[in-house]
Design a protein around this motif. Sequence first.
Motif, PDB file in Angstrom:
ATOM      1  N   ILE A 295       0.904  -1.134  -0.136  1.00 24.74           N
ATOM      2  CA  ILE A 295      -0.085   0.087  -0.066  1.00 24.74           C
ATOM      3  C   ILE A 295       0.773   1.183  -0.029  1.00 24.74           C
ATOM      4  O   ILE A 295       0.837   2.178  -0.811  1.00 24.74           O
ATOM      5  CB  ILE A 295      -0.938  -0.054   1.287  1.00 24.74           C
ATOM      6  N   HIS A 296       1.961   1.241   0.766  1.00 21.95           N
ATOM      7  CA  HIS A 296       2.721   2.294   0.890  1.00 21.95           C
ATOM      8  C   HIS A 296       3.255   2.778  -0.393  1.00 21.95           C
ATOM      9  O   HIS A 296       3.532   3.960  -0.796  1.00 21.95           O
ATOM     10  CB  HIS A 296       4.100   1.915   1.900  1.00 21.95           C
ATOM     11  N   PHE A 297       3.911   1.821  -1.279  1.00 19.60           N
ATOM     12  CA  PHE A 297       4.383   1.823  -2.566  1.00 19.60           C
ATOM     13  C   PHE A 297       3.530   2.374  -3.283  1.00 19.60           C
ATOM     14  O   PHE A 297       3.479   3.167  -4.172  1.00 19.60           O
ATOM     15  CB  PHE A 297       4.977   0.687  -3.010  1.00 19.60           C
ATOM     16  N   THR A 298       2.046   1.597  -3.550  1.00 11.98           N
ATOM     17  CA  THR A 298       1.177   2.182  -4.332  1.00 11.98           C
ATOM     18  C   THR A 298       0.578   3.691  -4.184  1.00 11.98           C
ATOM     19  O   THR A 298       0.477   4.533  -5.066  1.00 11.98           O
ATOM     20  CB  THR A 298      -0.181   1.112  -4.176  1.00 11.98           C
ATOM     21  N   LEU A 299       0.607   4.195  -2.925  1.00  9.87           N
ATOM     22  CA  LEU A 299       0.338   5.267  -2.652  1.00  9.87           C
ATOM     23  C   LEU A 299       1.213   6.428  -3.232  1.00  9.87           C
ATOM     24  O   LEU A 299       0.791   7.440  -3.795  1.00  9.87           O
ATOM     25  CB  LEU A 299       0.056   5.764  -1.024  1.00  9.87           C
ATOM     26  N   THR A 300       2.529   6.028  -3.392  1.00  4.94           N
ATOM     27  CA  THR A 300       3.537   6.792  -4.135  1.00  4.94           C
ATOM     28  C   THR A 300       3.471   6.956  -5.451  1.00  4.94           C
ATOM     29  O   THR A 300       3.476   8.059  -6.070  1.00  4.94           O
ATOM     30  CB  THR A 300       5.012   6.185  -3.453  1.00  4.94           C
ATOM     31  N   ILE A 301       2.678   5.749  -6.040  1.00  9.08           N
ATOM     32  CA  ILE A 301       2.837   5.829  -7.412  1.00  9.08           C
ATOM     33  C   ILE A 301       1.577   6.742  -7.468  1.00  9.08           C
ATOM     34  O   ILE A 301       1.633   7.555  -8.708  1.00  9.08           O
ATOM     35  CB  ILE A 301       2.460   4.582  -7.937  1.00  9.08           C
ATOM     36  N   GLY A 302       0.554   6.674  -6.816  1.00 16.69           N
ATOM     37  CA  GLY A 302      -0.599   7.431  -6.912  1.00 16.69           C
ATOM     38  C   GLY A 302      -0.342   9.188  -6.770  1.00 16.69           C
ATOM     39  O   GLY A 302      -0.695   9.823  -7.433  1.00 16.69           O
ATOM     40  N   TYR A 303       0.475   9.471  -6.069  1.00 18.85           N
ATOM     41  CA  TYR A 303       1.262  10.913  -5.847  1.00 18.85           C
ATOM     42  C   TYR A 303       1.987  11.206  -7.202  1.00 18.85           C
ATOM     43  O   TYR A 303       1.545  12.456  -7.493  1.00 18.85           O
ATOM     44  CB  TYR A 303       2.306  10.943  -4.617  1.00 18.85           C
ATOM     45  N   VAL A 304       2.461  10.396  -7.905  1.00 17.32           N
ATOM     46  CA  VAL A 304       3.012  10.802  -8.994  1.00 17.32           C
ATOM     47  C   VAL A 304       2.066  11.109 -10.257  1.00 17.32           C
ATOM     48  O   VAL A 304       1.999  12.051 -10.867  1.00 17.32           O
ATOM     49  CB  VAL A 304       4.088   9.758  -9.241  1.00 17.32           C
ATOM     50  N   LEU A 305       0.945   9.994 -10.196  1.00 17.93           N
ATOM     51  CA  LEU A 305      -0.118  10.235 -11.208  1.00 17.93           C
ATOM     52  C   LEU A 305      -0.774  11.416 -10.926  1.00 17.93           C
ATOM     53  O   LEU A 305      -1.168  12.268 -11.736  1.00 17.93           O
ATOM     54  CB  LEU A 305      -0.973   9.261 -11.148  1.00 17.93           C
ATOM     55  N   PHE A 306      -1.234  11.969  -9.581  1.00 21.96           N
ATOM     56  CA  PHE A 306      -1.802  13.071  -9.151  1.00 21.96           C
ATOM     57  C   PHE A 306      -0.964  14.302  -9.690  1.00 21.96           C
ATOM     58  O   PHE A 306      -1.476  15.234 -10.175  1.00 21.96           O
ATOM     59  CB  PHE A 306      -1.726  13.107  -7.841  1.00 21.96           C
ATOM     60  N   PHE A 307       0.361  14.226  -9.402  1.00 27.99           N
ATOM     61  CA  PHE A 307       1.288  15.312  -9.755  1.00 27.99           C
ATOM     62  C   PHE A 307       1.042  15.770 -11.229  1.00 27.99           C
ATOM     63  O   PHE A 307       0.930  16.711 -11.433  1.00 27.99           O
ATOM     64  CB  PHE A 307       2.549  14.855  -9.494  1.00 27.99           C
ATOM     65  N   VAL A 308       1.120  14.778 -12.155  1.00 29.22           N
ATOM     66  CA  VAL A 308       1.285  14.962 -13.539  1.00 29.22           C
ATOM     67  C   VAL A 308      -0.124  15.496 -13.816  1.00 29.22           C
ATOM     68  O   VAL A 308      -0.224  16.474 -14.735  1.00 29.22           O
ATOM     69  CB  VAL A 308       1.180  13.610 -14.306  1.00 29.22           C
ATOM     70  N   ILE A 309      -1.286  14.956 -13.439  1.00 25.40           N
ATOM     71  CA  ILE A 309      -2.441  15.661 -13.953  1.00 25.40           C
ATOM     72  C   ILE A 309      -2.779  17.028 -13.274  1.00 25.40           C
ATOM     73  O   ILE A 309      -3.074  18.030 -13.937  1.00 25.40           O
ATOM     74  CB  ILE A 309      -3.850  14.820 -13.161  1.00 25.40           C
ATOM     75  N   HIS A 310      -2.267  17.300 -12.158  1.00 26.17           N
ATOM     76  CA  HIS A 310      -2.376  18.430 -11.519  1.00 26.17           C
ATOM     77  C   HIS A 310      -1.562  19.466 -12.205  1.00 26.17           C
ATOM     78  O   HIS A 310      -2.136  20.732 -12.554  1.00 26.17           O
ATOM     79  CB  HIS A 310      -1.638  18.135 -10.152  1.00 26.17           C
ATOM     80  N   ILE A 311      -0.373  19.128 -12.845  1.00 27.32           N
ATOM     81  CA  ILE A 311       0.424  20.101 -13.474  1.00 27.32           C
ATOM     82  C   ILE A 311      -0.093  20.564 -14.777  1.00 27.32           C
ATOM     83  O   ILE A 311      -0.513  21.551 -15.113  1.00 27.32           O
ATOM     84  CB  ILE A 311       1.742  19.473 -13.929  1.00 27.32           C
ATOM     85  N   VAL A 312      -0.930  19.467 -15.555  1.00 26.73           N
ATOM     86  CA  VAL A 312      -1.407  19.655 -16.557  1.00 26.73           C
ATOM     87  C   VAL A 312      -2.872  20.745 -16.315  1.00 26.73           C
ATOM     88  O   VAL A 312      -2.749  21.558 -16.928  1.00 26.73           O
ATOM     89  CB  VAL A 312      -2.087  18.391 -17.364  1.00 26.73           C
ATOM     90  N   GLN A 313      -3.302  20.583 -15.289  1.00 29.73           N
ATOM     91  CA  GLN A 313      -4.575  21.209 -14.964  1.00 29.73           C
ATOM     92  C   GLN A 313      -4.212  22.461 -14.633  1.00 29.73           C
ATOM     93  O   GLN A 313      -4.780  23.548 -15.260  1.00 29.73           O
ATOM     94  CB  GLN A 313      -5.505  20.631 -13.858  1.00 29.73           C
ATOM     95  N   VAL A 314      -3.186  22.726 -13.963  1.00 27.32           N
ATOM     96  CA  VAL A 314      -2.852  24.245 -13.488  1.00 27.32           C
ATOM     97  C   VAL A 314      -2.416  24.890 -14.869  1.00 27.32           C
ATOM     98  O   VAL A 314      -2.499  25.905 -14.776  1.00 27.32           O
ATOM     99  CB  VAL A 314      -1.488  24.138 -12.500  1.00 27.32           C
ATOM    100  N   ALA A 315      -1.683  24.176 -15.746  1.00 36.51           N
ATOM    101  CA  ALA A 315      -0.965  24.954 -16.983  1.00 36.51           C
ATOM    102  C   ALA A 315      -2.467  25.400 -17.811  1.00 36.51           C
ATOM    103  O   ALA A 315      -2.503  26.355 -18.248  1.00 36.51           O
ATOM    104  CB  ALA A 315      -0.357  23.942 -17.661  1.00 36.51           C
ATOM    105  N   LEU A 316      -3.252  24.435 -17.781  1.00 35.32           N
ATOM    106  CA  LEU A 316      -4.725  24.856 -18.706  1.00 35.32           C
ATOM    107  C   LEU A 316      -5.592  25.891 -18.130  1.00 35.32           C
ATOM    108  O   LEU A 316      -6.053  26.750 -18.584  1.00 35.32           O
ATOM    109  CB  LEU A 316      -5.656  23.609 -18.541  1.00 35.32           C
ATOM    110  N   ALA A 317      -5.379  25.911 -16.539  1.00 35.64           N
ATOM    111  CA  ALA A 317      -6.217  26.885 -15.895  1.00 35.64           C
ATOM    112  C   ALA A 317      -5.642  28.265 -16.017  1.00 35.64           C
ATOM    113  O   ALA A 317      -6.446  29.201 -15.782  1.00 35.64           O
ATOM    114  CB  ALA A 317      -6.333  26.519 -14.338  1.00 35.64           C
ATOM    115  N   GLY A 318      -4.326  28.360 -16.333  1.00 34.46           N
ATOM    116  CA  GLY A 318      -3.683  29.803 -16.543  1.00 34.46           C
ATOM    117  C   GLY A 318      -3.209  30.466 -15.577  1.00 34.46           C
ATOM    118  O   GLY A 318      -3.202  29.834 -14.180  1.00 34.46           O
ATOM    119  N   TRP A 319      -2.455  31.505 -15.528  1.00 29.98           N
ATOM    120  CA  TRP A 319      -1.793  32.383 -14.761  1.00 29.98           C
ATOM    121  C   TRP A 319      -2.637  33.028 -13.645  1.00 29.98           C
ATOM    122  O   TRP A 319      -2.280  32.739 -12.199  1.00 29.98           O
ATOM    123  CB  TRP A 319      -1.439  33.560 -15.250  1.00 29.98           C
ATOM    124  N   ASN A 320      -3.844  33.430 -13.678  1.00 32.76           N
ATOM    125  CA  ASN A 320      -4.520  33.960 -12.551  1.00 32.76           C
ATOM    126  C   ASN A 320      -4.775  32.808 -11.395  1.00 32.76           C
ATOM    127  O   ASN A 320      -4.606  32.995 -10.393  1.00 32.76           O
ATOM    128  CB  ASN A 320      -6.047  34.456 -13.100  1.00 32.76           C
TER     129      ASN A 320
END
Lengths: 238, 261
Positions: free
Chosen positions: A178-203
Motif C-alpha cells: 500500500i505504501h508503495f502504491t500510494l507513492t505511485i498515486g502521488y506521481v500520477l496526481f502530480f502529472v494531472i495536477h500540473i496539466v490542469q494548472v497549466a490549462l487553468a492559466g496564470w490567474n
Amino acid sequence: MKEIKEKHSFLMRWTHWVNFPVLTIMIWSGLFIYWANDAYGISIFGFSLIKFFPQWFYNYFHIPHRLAEGMAYHFLFMWFFFINGLLYIAYTIFSGAWRELIPKRNSFKEAWLVLLHDLHIRKTIPPQKKYNAAQRIAYTAIIVMGIGSIATGLAIYKPVQFYWLCWLCGGYHFARIIHFTLTIGYVLFFVIHIVQVALAGWNNFRSVISGFEVIDSSAKNKSNNLPVEKVKEKNGND
Amino acid sequence: METTNQNKEQLSVEQKIKRRNFISFGVFFALGGTAVAGWKWLLNSPDEVAGVTANAKAPLRRALNKTELFFRNFYSNKHLVKTYPTSRAAKNVRVNSLIGINDDEDFDAKNWHLAVKLNNLQTLNINIDEIKALPKTEIVFDFKCVEGWDQIQHWGGVKLSDFLAHFKLIEQSKKQYMGLETPNGKYYVGLEMECVLHPQTLLAYEMNNQPISMEHGAPLRLIVPVKYGIKNLKRIGTMSFSNARPKDYWAEQGYDYYSGL
C-alpha cells in the motif's frame, strides 16, 4: 472593472508549497529503500506489463546501493511531511475550509460532467464555488492518501510496537505494498495536477502564491443573467 | 468627477495587485531560495566522525538517533511479535549474508564453544550440549530484513533470558548493552539489554526442527524478532556486556544503530 478576490489562505499556500519539496525528497529517498527489494510490478495473465522499476530508471536517478542513505533521509523528512500535513488538516478543520473541500453528495456525478468538460466533450460545467466537484474529490483523496502513507509507513517502520496499526494495514507485507502504491498515486496526481494548472492559466496559478485572483466584476455582473448551467466561473480549474 | 474617482479607484486596485504580487512572489522566492540552500547544506554536510556508528552524514545520523530515541518511548517487552502456525513456515529459508561465516576457513564446528566475557579478565566457555540441555523455546514469526523482504520462519532454541538466568549472568545483564561477534570477529552486533531480555529473543540451534545449517549460522545463532535481520547474528563466537554501545557491523556502514521494529 478589475477586482481583487481572495482565494487561498496563507496556511493553505504555505502547506502546499512546503509539501512539494518534502514529498519529492520522500519519494526520492523512498526509491533508495524500495530498490533493495524491488519486488513489485503489474502483470496480466502472467505477462509482465510493468516492472517497478527498469534498470535504466535506477541508473538515471542514481538509485542503486543507497539503502542506508535512503533510510536516513526518509526518517528525517517524514517528520516534516507529517507535521506539515497535520498543520493543513488542523487548519482545514478549524477554519471551516473543509466545507469547500470535501465532496458533496452530488460531487461524484458532477465530477463526471467536469471531466467531460475538461476533455472538450461538453461545453458547460456545473456551477461551483472555490473548487469544482472533480477538485473536491481529488483534493480530499490526496489528503486521505497522505494519512494512508503515514499509517502504512509507521506500520512498516515499527510493526512490532504498533502491531495494531500493522494489523489494520493488512499486515507487514501488505502495508509495504500500500505504501508503495500510494507513492505511485502521488506521481500520477502530480502529472494531472500540473496539466490542469497549466490549462487553468496564470490567474489561477498566482492565487496559490499570492492568495488572490483578479476578476472582472463588470463581466461577472453580466454573466449573472445567464442560466446557471451556462456560467463558467472565472475561478479557474485547479 | 465620477470618472476621475473611478480612475483613482481603478489605479489603486491595479497598485494593490502589483504590491501584493511583489510581496508574495518576493517571499515565495526568498523562502524557496532558503530551502534550496538548506538542502545543499545537507547534501554537502560531512560524514559523522567514525566511531561505533559511521558512514552517515553527521546531521542525518543525529536525526536517526533522535528519531529512534523518540520511538523507543513506544517500545515494550510486552509487545510481542505476531506468531504463526508451524505450517506457514518457509521450507526454503532465505540466506542473505555470510559475513563472518564464509570468510572463516579455520572454523571447527566440533570444538566450538560460546565464550561469554564476564569481565575484562574472566571468560566463561559454554558448549552446545550445555545450551541444548536448557528448556527449548520455538517461534514461528515473520522475519524482516532491512532490505524490505520478509519471510515466515521457524526457529528453536533457548530463550536468551533463560540462558542468562541459568548461567548466573544476572549482574552482567544489568549492563545496558550486549555485544555479539562471530568467532573470527568479522561480523558483530550491539543490542540494547531490553531487546536481549525480550521474551521472544532466542539463541537458536534449530530451524524447521532440524539442526541449523552452516549457512544459517550453526551451531548457535541469535534470533531477535524485534530487530531487523542485520542484528540476528549467525554463528555466535563471543558474548560481552557493556554500558557503552558495542561495535556494530551495519551501524558502521551508515545504518541506524538500533534498527528496531
